[in-house]
Motif scaffolding. Structure first.
Motif, PDB file in Angstrom:
ATOM      1  N   LEU A  98       0.838  -1.206   0.000  1.00 40.90           N
ATOM      2  CA  LEU A  98       0.000   0.000   0.000  1.00 40.90           C
ATOM      3  C   LEU A  98       0.875   1.260   0.000  1.00 40.90           C
ATOM      4  O   LEU A  98       0.589   2.233  -0.711  1.00 40.90           O
ATOM      5  N   LYS A  99       1.951   1.214   0.776  1.00 38.51           N
ATOM      6  CA  LYS A  99       2.868   2.359   0.821  1.00 38.51           C
ATOM      7  C   LYS A  99       3.500   2.596  -0.554  1.00 38.51           C
ATOM      8  O   LYS A  99       3.651   3.746  -0.990  1.00 38.51           O
ATOM      9  N   ALA A 100       3.820   1.511  -1.237  1.00 38.04           N
ATOM     10  CA  ALA A 100       4.439   1.643  -2.572  1.00 38.04           C
ATOM     11  C   ALA A 100       3.450   2.261  -3.567  1.00 38.04           C
ATOM     12  O   ALA A 100       3.845   2.980  -4.475  1.00 38.04           O
ATOM     13  N   GLU A 101       2.154   1.995  -3.374  1.00 41.47           N
ATOM     14  CA  GLU A 101       1.125   2.581  -4.268  1.00 41.47           C
ATOM     15  C   GLU A 101       0.919   4.069  -4.006  1.00 41.47           C
ATOM     16  O   GLU A 101       0.397   4.780  -4.850  1.00 41.47           O
ATOM     17  N   HIS A 102       1.275   4.519  -2.793  1.00 36.98           N
ATOM     18  CA  HIS A 102       1.056   5.933  -2.418  1.00 36.98           C
ATOM     19  C   HIS A 102       2.352   6.507  -1.850  1.00 36.98           C
ATOM     20  O   HIS A 102       2.438   6.796  -0.649  1.00 36.98           O
ATOM     21  N   PRO A 103       3.368   6.659  -2.699  1.00 44.62           N
ATOM     22  CA  PRO A 103       4.675   7.085  -2.184  1.00 44.62           C
ATOM     23  C   PRO A 103       4.581   8.443  -1.484  1.00 44.62           C
ATOM     24  O   PRO A 103       3.896   9.345  -1.964  1.00 44.62           O
ATOM     25  N   GLY A 104       5.241   8.520  -0.333  1.00 44.92           N
ATOM     26  CA  GLY A 104       5.283   9.784   0.412  1.00 44.92           C
ATOM     27  C   GLY A 104       4.144   9.976   1.390  1.00 44.92           C
ATOM     28  O   GLY A 104       4.219  10.828   2.270  1.00 44.92           O
ATOM     29  N   ALA A 105       3.054   9.195   1.246  1.00 47.07           N
ATOM     30  CA  ALA A 105       1.918   9.376   2.171  1.00 47.07           C
ATOM     31  C   ALA A 105       2.264   8.751   3.531  1.00 47.07           C
ATOM     32  O   ALA A 105       2.653   7.577   3.591  1.00 47.07           O
ATOM     33  N   PRO A 106       2.151   9.511   4.619  1.00 49.59           N
ATOM     34  CA  PRO A 106       2.466   8.929   5.933  1.00 49.59           C
ATOM     35  C   PRO A 106       1.417   7.897   6.347  1.00 49.59           C
ATOM     36  O   PRO A 106       0.254   7.985   5.954  1.00 49.59           O
ATOM     37  N   VAL A 107       1.857   6.940   7.151  1.00 46.42           N
ATOM     38  CA  VAL A 107       0.947   5.883   7.622  1.00 46.42           C
ATOM     39  C   VAL A 107       0.515   6.199   9.048  1.00 46.42           C
ATOM     40  O   VAL A 107       1.349   6.302   9.957  1.00 46.42           O
ATOM     41  N   VAL A 108      -0.798   6.365   9.210  1.00 49.22           N
ATOM     42  CA  VAL A 108      -1.381   6.495  10.552  1.00 49.22           C
ATOM     43  C   VAL A 108      -1.988   5.137  10.882  1.00 49.22           C
ATOM     44  O   VAL A 108      -2.921   4.691  10.220  1.00 49.22           O
ATOM     45  N   SER A 109      -1.413   4.481  11.884  1.00 54.68           N
ATOM     46  CA  SER A 109      -1.944   3.168  12.279  1.00 54.68           C
ATOM     47  C   SER A 109      -2.807   3.316  13.517  1.00 54.68           C
ATOM     48  O   SER A 109      -2.346   3.872  14.530  1.00 54.68           O
ATOM     49  N   TYR A 110      -4.010   2.798  13.420  1.00 48.86           N
ATOM     50  CA  TYR A 110      -4.838   2.684  14.619  1.00 48.86           C
ATOM     51  C   TYR A 110      -4.044   1.815  15.597  1.00 48.86           C
ATOM     52  O   TYR A 110      -3.351   0.885  15.180  1.00 48.86           O
ATOM     53  N   VAL A 111      -4.150   2.099  16.866  1.00 48.40           N
ATOM     54  CA  VAL A 111      -3.369   1.331  17.856  1.00 48.40           C
ATOM     55  C   VAL A 111      -3.760  -0.153  17.821  1.00 48.40           C
ATOM     56  O   VAL A 111      -2.986  -1.028  18.224  1.00 48.40           O
ATOM     57  N   ASN A 112      -4.956  -0.437  17.265  1.00 47.63           N
ATOM     58  CA  ASN A 112      -5.389  -1.840  17.089  1.00 47.63           C
ATOM     59  C   ASN A 112      -4.654  -2.454  15.897  1.00 47.63           C
ATOM     60  O   ASN A 112      -5.216  -2.737  14.851  1.00 47.63           O
ATOM     61  N   THR A 113      -3.335  -2.592  16.037  1.00 46.49           N
ATOM     62  CA  THR A 113      -2.474  -3.216  15.029  1.00 46.49           C
ATOM     63  C   THR A 113      -1.408  -4.010  15.759  1.00 46.49           C
ATOM     64  O   THR A 113      -1.117  -3.752  16.935  1.00 46.49           O
ATOM     65  N   THR A 114      -0.769  -4.926  15.033  1.00 44.08           N
ATOM     66  CA  THR A 114       0.313  -5.702  15.652  1.00 44.08           C
ATOM     67  C   THR A 114       1.563  -4.813  15.752  1.00 44.08           C
ATOM     68  O   THR A 114       1.680  -3.799  15.058  1.00 44.08           O
ATOM     69  N   ALA A 115       2.517  -5.240  16.578  1.00 41.76           N
ATOM     70  CA  ALA A 115       3.734  -4.442  16.808  1.00 41.76           C
ATOM     71  C   ALA A 115       4.523  -4.263  15.515  1.00 41.76           C
ATOM     72  O   ALA A 115       5.084  -3.184  15.267  1.00 41.76           O
ATOM     73  N   ASP A 116       4.562  -5.286  14.634  1.00 47.91           N
ATOM     74  CA  ASP A 116       5.361  -5.135  13.409  1.00 47.91           C
ATOM     75  C   ASP A 116       4.708  -4.158  12.432  1.00 47.91           C
ATOM     76  O   ASP A 116       5.401  -3.474  11.680  1.00 47.91           O
ATOM     77  N   VAL A 117       3.389  -4.052  12.449  1.00 45.83           N
ATOM     78  CA  VAL A 117       2.719  -3.042  11.623  1.00 45.83           C
ATOM     79  C   VAL A 117       2.997  -1.642  12.200  1.00 45.83           C
ATOM     80  O   VAL A 117       3.276  -0.693  11.458  1.00 45.83           O
ATOM     81  N   LYS A 118       2.987  -1.520  13.509  1.00 46.82           N
ATOM     82  CA  LYS A 118       3.334  -0.217  14.127  1.00 46.82           C
ATOM     83  C   LYS A 118       4.745   0.191  13.698  1.00 46.82           C
ATOM     84  O   LYS A 118       5.005   1.368  13.423  1.00 46.82           O
ATOM     85  N   ALA A 119       5.639  -0.793  13.658  1.00 50.93           N
ATOM     86  CA  ALA A 119       7.034  -0.502  13.309  1.00 50.93           C
ATOM     87  C   ALA A 119       7.157   0.058  11.889  1.00 50.93           C
ATOM     88  O   ALA A 119       8.135   0.722  11.568  1.00 50.93           O
ATOM     89  N   GLU A 120       6.173  -0.199  11.045  1.00 51.06           N
ATOM     90  CA  GLU A 120       6.159   0.310   9.656  1.00 51.06           C
ATOM     91  C   GLU A 120       5.369   1.609   9.537  1.00 51.06           C
ATOM     92  O   GLU A 120       5.100   2.065   8.425  1.00 51.06           O
ATOM     93  N   SER A 121       4.932   2.174  10.662  1.00 52.04           N
ATOM     94  CA  SER A 121       4.021   3.320  10.629  1.00 52.04           C
ATOM     95  C   SER A 121       4.724   4.607  11.058  1.00 52.04           C
ATOM     96  O   SER A 121       5.740   4.560  11.757  1.00 52.04           O
ATOM     97  N   ASP A 122       4.156   5.739  10.666  1.00 55.96           N
ATOM     98  CA  ASP A 122       4.723   7.024  11.074  1.00 55.96           C
ATOM     99  C   ASP A 122       4.200   7.448  12.435  1.00 55.96           C
ATOM    100  O   ASP A 122       4.913   8.028  13.239  1.00 55.96           O
ATOM    101  N   ILE A 123       2.929   7.184  12.658  1.00 59.74           N
ATOM    102  CA  ILE A 123       2.318   7.590  13.931  1.00 59.74           C
ATOM    103  C   ILE A 123       1.126   6.668  14.198  1.00 59.74           C
ATOM    104  O   ILE A 123       0.470   6.209  13.254  1.00 59.74           O
ATOM    105  N   CYS A 124       0.882   6.378  15.468  1.00 62.01           N
ATOM    106  CA  CYS A 124      -0.307   5.597  15.838  1.00 62.01           C
ATOM    107  C   CYS A 124      -1.378   6.577  16.327  1.00 62.01           C
ATOM    108  O   CYS A 124      -1.094   7.747  16.610  1.00 62.01           O
ATOM    109  N   CYS A 125      -2.589   6.074  16.447  1.00 65.87           N
ATOM    110  CA  CYS A 125      -3.665   6.880  17.039  1.00 65.87           C
ATOM    111  C   CYS A 125      -4.606   5.925  17.756  1.00 65.87           C
ATOM    112  O   CYS A 125      -4.548   4.713  17.543  1.00 65.87           O
ATOM    113  N   THR A 126      -5.446   6.468  18.616  1.00 68.26           N
ATOM    114  CA  THR A 126      -6.551   5.682  19.170  1.00 68.26           C
ATOM    115  C   THR A 126      -7.835   6.368  18.717  1.00 68.26           C
ATOM    116  O   THR A 126      -7.789   7.449  18.097  1.00 68.26           O
TER     117      THR A 126
END
Ligand code: 13P
Ligand code: SF4
Length: 301
Positions: A98-126
């Protein structure tokens, strides 16, 4: 307190442990909490405790977040079967695509994600600060994973950004239907309808307000209204009744999260007795997942 609860509290003080408990946990577990709250509040508490051992009564991603914020501490998750199905709906490989399809777009991960997905994210949120966090980013395009409904909710308040959504959802909240709320409203016409932003857009449209679990509690306590229809996990009613005695609450009966309910009092006892189940994450994941979580905490509610 029953006899098992007394035994647990004794063990807890012997082991210098703290209990962090989510608002959807069983009543008898809520009664043991040092801190009872929503995902945001629990992350804040996890980041500032000086207890040696954290017993996290909630689903897997919450216990993982506590470990990421406290790598040197022992974090116990009393029942590893308490896993959030929504968090399992996005993985690192798909996120990278998904990141490759939208280069430069930051990833906001809902906190309801696994730790490895968080590690690929720019910022989490609740759900308590998703709108605020997306609004705060300077970018015009944002990738938001995994909850489509929370992403659509955020989009209502952030008209100037394109939010790229992921088809994740909460099985418990999408099962709350407008008809369920209408039926309760027919029986209790004066009741205010409060739902969680993981609900579908039509349910949010029908409701008077959508809030995180802690937001629902705060609203109820300060509202002059006396009756409330609660469109979220029904274990929330225990805390609502405690915090707002004299007010009436009507739950959507089938709104239960079987994953949250996996943890029993016996599991909590065994967890402390046997020091199980320890949350273990690699040093690399902890290092990379910590920054997006710390940004989430720093953003406030
Ligand atoms: P809160 O952050 O609002 O407590 O929600 C957590 C959750 O899992 C909702 O389903
Ligand atoms: Fe996950 Fe939904 Fe349960 Fe919350 S209620 S823990 S989002 S399955």
């Amino acid at each position: 307190m029953n006899a098992l609860q007394e035994k647990i509290l004794k063990l807890k003080s012997e082991k210098h442990a703290i209990f962090l408990v989510h608002n959807y946990q069983r009543k008898e577990i809520q009664e043991l909490a040092d801190f009872l709250g929503d995902s945001y509040g629990l992350s804040v508490q996890a980041s500032k405790t000086d207890a040696k051992v954290i017993v996290f009564c909630g689903v897997d991603f919450m216990a993982e977040s506590a470990k990421i914020l406290n790598p040197e501490k022992t974090v116990l998750h009393p029942n590893p079967k308490a896993r959030c199905p929504m968090a399992a709906m996005v993985d690192v490989k798909s996120l990278k695509e998904l990141k490759a399809e939208h280069p430069g777009a930051p990833v906001v991960s809902y906190v309801n994600t696994t730790a490895d997905v968080k590690a690929e994210s720019d910022i989490c949120c609740t759900s308590a600060n998703a709108v605020k966090i997306v609004q705060s980013l300077p970018d015009k395009k944002i990738i938001f994973v995994p909850d489509t409904n929370l992403g659509l909710y955020v989009q209502r308040f952030v008209k100037d950004k394109e939010i790229v959504l992921w088809p994740g959802f909460c099985p418990t909240h999408v099962n709350i239907k407008v008809e369920d709320l209408k039926e309760l409203k027919r029986k209790h016409p004066d009741a205010e309808v409060l739902v969680h932003p993981e609900c579908t857009p039509d349910v949010i449209d029908f409701a008077d307000h959508a809030y995180s679990t802690e937001g629902i509690i705060k609203h109820v306590v300060s509202s002059p209204k006396k009756e409330f229809i609660i469109g979220t996990e029904s274990n929330m009613l225990h805390r609502l009744r405690k915090e707002a005695p004299g007010k009436e609450f009507y739950a959507v009966e089938h709104a239960t999260c079987p994953n949250m309910r996996e943890i029993t009092l016996e599991d909590v006892y065994n967890s402390l007795l046997k020091m199980q189940y320890k949350v273990e994450l690699s040093a690399d994941i902890i290092k990379r997942a910590r920054l997006p979580l710390e940004r989430m905490i720093a953003a406030g509610r």
